[in-house]
Motif scaffolding. Sequence first.
Motif, PDB file in Angstrom:
ATOM      1  N   SER A 251       0.811  -1.217   0.000  1.00 38.98           N
ATOM      2  CA  SER A 251       0.000   0.000   0.000  1.00 38.98           C
ATOM      3  C   SER A 251       0.845   1.268   0.000  1.00 38.98           C
ATOM      4  CB  SER A 251      -0.942  -0.008   1.216  1.00 38.98           C
ATOM      5  OG  SER A 251      -1.818  -1.109   1.169  1.00 38.98           O
ATOM      6  N   ALA A 252       1.716   1.440   0.996  1.00 43.45           N
ATOM      7  CA  ALA A 252       2.477   2.688   1.126  1.00 43.45           C
ATOM      8  C   ALA A 252       3.495   2.853  -0.007  1.00 43.45           C
ATOM      9  CB  ALA A 252       3.174   2.729   2.483  1.00 43.45           C
ATOM     10  N   LEU A 253       4.441   1.925  -0.088  1.00 42.68           N
ATOM     11  CA  LEU A 253       5.471   2.035  -1.116  1.00 42.68           C
ATOM     12  C   LEU A 253       4.882   1.857  -2.516  1.00 42.68           C
ATOM     13  CD1 LEU A 253       8.419   0.067   0.541  1.00 42.68           C
ATOM     14  CD2 LEU A 253       7.981   2.532   0.534  1.00 42.68           C
ATOM     15  N   GLY A 254       3.955   0.910  -2.649  1.00 45.44           N
ATOM     16  CA  GLY A 254       3.354   0.655  -3.954  1.00 45.44           C
ATOM     17  C   GLY A 254       2.603   1.855  -4.492  1.00 45.44           C
ATOM     18  N   LEU A 255       1.778   2.486  -3.657  1.00 44.41           N
ATOM     19  CA  LEU A 255       0.994   3.629  -4.130  1.00 44.41           C
ATOM     20  C   LEU A 255       1.893   4.814  -4.451  1.00 44.41           C
ATOM     21  CD1 LEU A 255      -1.958   4.236  -4.691  1.00 44.41           C
ATOM     22  CD2 LEU A 255      -2.147   5.219  -2.402  1.00 44.41           C
ATOM     23  N   MET A 256       2.945   5.008  -3.666  1.00 49.14           N
ATOM     24  CA  MET A 256       3.871   6.095  -3.943  1.00 49.14           C
ATOM     25  C   MET A 256       4.586   5.873  -5.279  1.00 49.14           C
ATOM     26  SD  MET A 256       6.975   7.501  -1.535  1.00 49.14           S
ATOM     27  CE  MET A 256       7.911   5.979  -1.694  1.00 49.14           C
ATOM     28  N   LEU A 257       5.035   4.645  -5.513  1.00 50.04           N
ATOM     29  CA  LEU A 257       5.679   4.322  -6.781  1.00 50.04           C
ATOM     30  C   LEU A 257       4.710   4.466  -7.950  1.00 50.04           C
ATOM     31  CD1 LEU A 257       7.770   1.175  -5.767  1.00 50.04           C
ATOM     32  CD2 LEU A 257       8.687   3.367  -6.565  1.00 50.04           C
ATOM     33  N   PHE A 258       3.456   4.153  -7.711  1.00 54.20           N
ATOM     34  CA  PHE A 258       2.440   4.267  -8.751  1.00 54.20           C
ATOM     35  C   PHE A 258       2.337   5.699  -9.273  1.00 54.20           C
ATOM     36  CE2 PHE A 258      -2.054   5.475  -9.491  1.00 54.20           C
ATOM     37  CZ  PHE A 258      -2.276   4.791 -10.680  1.00 54.20           C
ATOM     38  N   TYR A 259       2.289   6.679  -8.361  1.00 60.38           N
ATOM     39  CA  TYR A 259       2.157   8.074  -8.792  1.00 60.38           C
ATOM     40  C   TYR A 259       3.455   8.592  -9.425  1.00 60.38           C
ATOM     41  CZ  TYR A 259      -2.305   8.121  -6.430  1.00 60.38           C
ATOM     42  OH  TYR A 259      -3.599   7.839  -6.068  1.00 60.38           O
ATOM     43  N   ILE A 260       4.588   8.069  -8.987  1.00 70.36           N
ATOM     44  CA  ILE A 260       5.850   8.443  -9.629  1.00 70.36           C
ATOM     45  C   ILE A 260       5.873   7.924 -11.067  1.00 70.36           C
ATOM     46  CG2 ILE A 260       8.350   8.099  -9.617  1.00 70.36           C
ATOM     47  CD1 ILE A 260       8.233   7.966  -6.568  1.00 70.36           C
ATOM     48  N   CYS A 261       5.516   6.664 -11.251  1.00 71.27           N
ATOM     49  CA  CYS A 261       5.500   6.081 -12.598  1.00 71.27           C
ATOM     50  C   CYS A 261       4.468   6.759 -13.484  1.00 71.27           C
ATOM     51  CB  CYS A 261       5.218   4.583 -12.513  1.00 71.27           C
ATOM     52  SG  CYS A 261       6.544   3.602 -11.799  1.00 71.27           S
ATOM     53  N   LEU A 262       3.337   7.106 -12.916  1.00 69.45           N
ATOM     54  CA  LEU A 262       2.288   7.766 -13.699  1.00 69.45           C
ATOM     55  C   LEU A 262       2.798   9.080 -14.263  1.00 69.45           C
ATOM     56  CD1 LEU A 262      -0.691   7.353 -14.507  1.00 69.45           C
ATOM     57  CD2 LEU A 262      -1.324   8.690 -12.493  1.00 69.45           C
ATOM     58  N   GLY A 263       3.569   9.817 -13.459  1.00 70.07           N
ATOM     59  CA  GLY A 263       4.108  11.080 -13.923  1.00 70.07           C
ATOM     60  C   GLY A 263       5.227  10.925 -14.938  1.00 70.07           C
ATOM     61  N   ARG A 264       6.004   9.848 -14.833  1.00 68.01           N
ATOM     62  CA  ARG A 264       7.152   9.663 -15.731  1.00 68.01           C
ATOM     63  C   ARG A 264       6.814   8.898 -17.004  1.00 68.01           C
ATOM     64  NH1 ARG A 264      12.708   8.470 -12.391  1.00 68.01           N
ATOM     65  NH2 ARG A 264      12.535  10.142 -10.861  1.00 68.01           N
ATOM     66  N   LEU A 265       5.912   7.938 -16.898  1.00 62.70           N
ATOM     67  CA  LEU A 265       5.674   7.025 -18.011  1.00 62.70           C
ATOM     68  C   LEU A 265       4.314   7.173 -18.672  1.00 62.70           C
ATOM     69  CD1 LEU A 265       7.198   3.825 -16.357  1.00 62.70           C
ATOM     70  CD2 LEU A 265       8.254   5.263 -18.100  1.00 62.70           C
ATOM     71  N   GLY A 266       3.369   7.827 -18.011  1.00 64.49           N
ATOM     72  CA  GLY A 266       2.045   7.968 -18.586  1.00 64.49           C
ATOM     73  C   GLY A 266       1.121   6.830 -18.184  1.00 64.49           C
ATOM     74  N   THR A 267      -0.145   6.947 -18.599  1.00 66.08           N
ATOM     75  CA  THR A 267      -1.180   6.014 -18.168  1.00 66.08           C
ATOM     76  C   THR A 267      -0.967   4.597 -18.694  1.00 66.08           C
ATOM     77  OG1 THR A 267      -2.809   7.791 -18.068  1.00 66.08           O
ATOM     78  CG2 THR A 267      -3.652   5.556 -18.205  1.00 66.08           C
ATOM     79  N   LEU A 268      -0.807   4.447 -20.006  1.00 72.76           N
ATOM     80  CA  LEU A 268      -0.788   3.117 -20.610  1.00 72.76           C
ATOM     81  C   LEU A 268       0.444   2.315 -20.204  1.00 72.76           C
ATOM     82  CD1 LEU A 268      -2.159   3.926 -24.175  1.00 72.76           C
ATOM     83  CD2 LEU A 268      -3.391   3.045 -22.184  1.00 72.76           C
ATOM     84  N   THR A 269       1.613   2.950 -20.202  1.00 77.27           N
ATOM     85  CA  THR A 269       2.831   2.234 -19.827  1.00 77.27           C
ATOM     86  C   THR A 269       2.821   1.885 -18.343  1.00 77.27           C
ATOM     87  OG1 THR A 269       4.073   3.381 -21.563  1.00 77.27           O
ATOM     88  CG2 THR A 269       5.348   2.302 -19.837  1.00 77.27           C
ATOM     89  N   THR A 270       2.341   2.795 -17.500  1.00 78.57           N
ATOM     90  CA  THR A 270       2.255   2.497 -16.074  1.00 78.57           C
ATOM     91  C   THR A 270       1.331   1.314 -15.829  1.00 78.57           C
ATOM     92  OG1 THR A 270       2.690   4.790 -15.437  1.00 78.57           O
ATOM     93  CG2 THR A 270       1.597   3.388 -13.811  1.00 78.57           C
ATOM     94  N   ASN A 271       0.216   1.263 -16.552  1.00 74.88           N
ATOM     95  CA  ASN A 271      -0.709   0.159 -16.390  1.00 74.88           C
ATOM     96  C   ASN A 271      -0.136  -1.163 -16.873  1.00 74.88           C
ATOM     97  OD1 ASN A 271      -3.315   0.731 -15.160  1.00 74.88           O
ATOM     98  ND2 ASN A 271      -3.485   2.315 -16.705  1.00 74.88           N
ATOM     99  N   ALA A 272       0.851  -1.106 -17.764  1.00 81.91           N
ATOM    100  CA  ALA A 272       1.449  -2.345 -18.266  1.00 81.91           C
ATOM    101  C   ALA A 272       2.137  -3.133 -17.164  1.00 81.91           C
ATOM    102  CB  ALA A 272       2.434  -2.036 -19.388  1.00 81.91           C
ATOM    103  N   GLN A 273       2.460  -2.469 -16.032  1.00 82.94           N
ATOM    104  CA  GLN A 273       3.068  -3.209 -14.936  1.00 82.94           C
ATOM    105  C   GLN A 273       2.121  -4.292 -14.408  1.00 82.94           C
ATOM    106  OE1 GLN A 273       1.838  -2.953 -11.606  1.00 82.94           O
ATOM    107  NE2 GLN A 273       0.230  -1.554 -12.285  1.00 82.94           N
TER     108      GLN A 273
END
Length: 321
Positions: A251-273
């Motif tokens: 939850s904590a680390l995962g959600l933080m990484l999620f918003y970092i990736c969203l800003g760097r990689l965009g929606t579609l690439t972030t969702n590819a994880q």
Amino acid sequence: MPQSTSEAGRARPAASAPLPSMTAKGAHSWRDYALLLALACCWSSTYPLAKLALPTIPPITFISARSLIAAAFLFAILWMRGTRIPTDAKAWKLFATQQLINSTFPFLIITWSQQYVPASNTVVLASTTPIFAFLITSLITRHEPATLLKLTGAILGLAGTVAIVGLDALRGFGSEIVAEIAILLATISFACATIFGLRLSEYDPMVVAAGSLLFGGLVLLPPALLIDQPWTLQPTPTAIVATIVMGIVSSALGLMLFYICLGRLGTLTTNAQGYLRIPIGVGLSVLLLGESVPSNLALGLVLVMAGVAAMTVPAERLKWR
């Protein structure tokens, strides 16, 4: 100079567009993909850990507890950094909405479903979020380009989902089929949350994660106290450890990484994880829970893993319109 309360959690000026485009400019670095892999590792542990906790901790109490544990962990880090959570209504309205569609609603459904569906199946079904994100992005929001390769990836992923749910359906509808369909509905909510999360790009990712998790934990606390009466529960040490680990890592680390990736990689690439989570999550389910990999799950696994390459390979010249 110290920042004001309302500005301390902001990372950059607010975007003017209602739904900013997060398509990355230029090539992504290996660090971006390392963050994506780290996110997949954090989130792939969610379902095996939940399976360990749920036998002695009811779903509502479990989700509230892991959200509050995660929020406390992040607030401690923010306090050490000297960063405060914004207090304006706009920020908390965004945090609340994001938490409802990204965690509270879908995880209540998934946690209920896990009482009937093996963790390995849950990992695969919940990892179809990229498919729904692609469809919503290409057909409705159009905030990112949809390429032929991404379309191919979405089709392969859908084929994998049909292989899992469809083959089970041939044996007759029952509680397991209903639970699997419910998981798919939860993934649609995850996809919508990924797109809505673009509105939070002006805030520090840790601030967004902490505020969202605090809201989610507090919202579920009253029903947990009324329905589950946690003081009467007798959770096993394994369940307690699983809840704490899930709160901090997933939850904590995962959600933080999620918003970092969203800003760097965009929606579609972030969702590819979501596809990267499949082999990790299935492996953890086999290792921690001793689950077997049925033939229909293996077939779905092969198909959705084939889709991840199609959704991440750069193909800017092949646009699907």
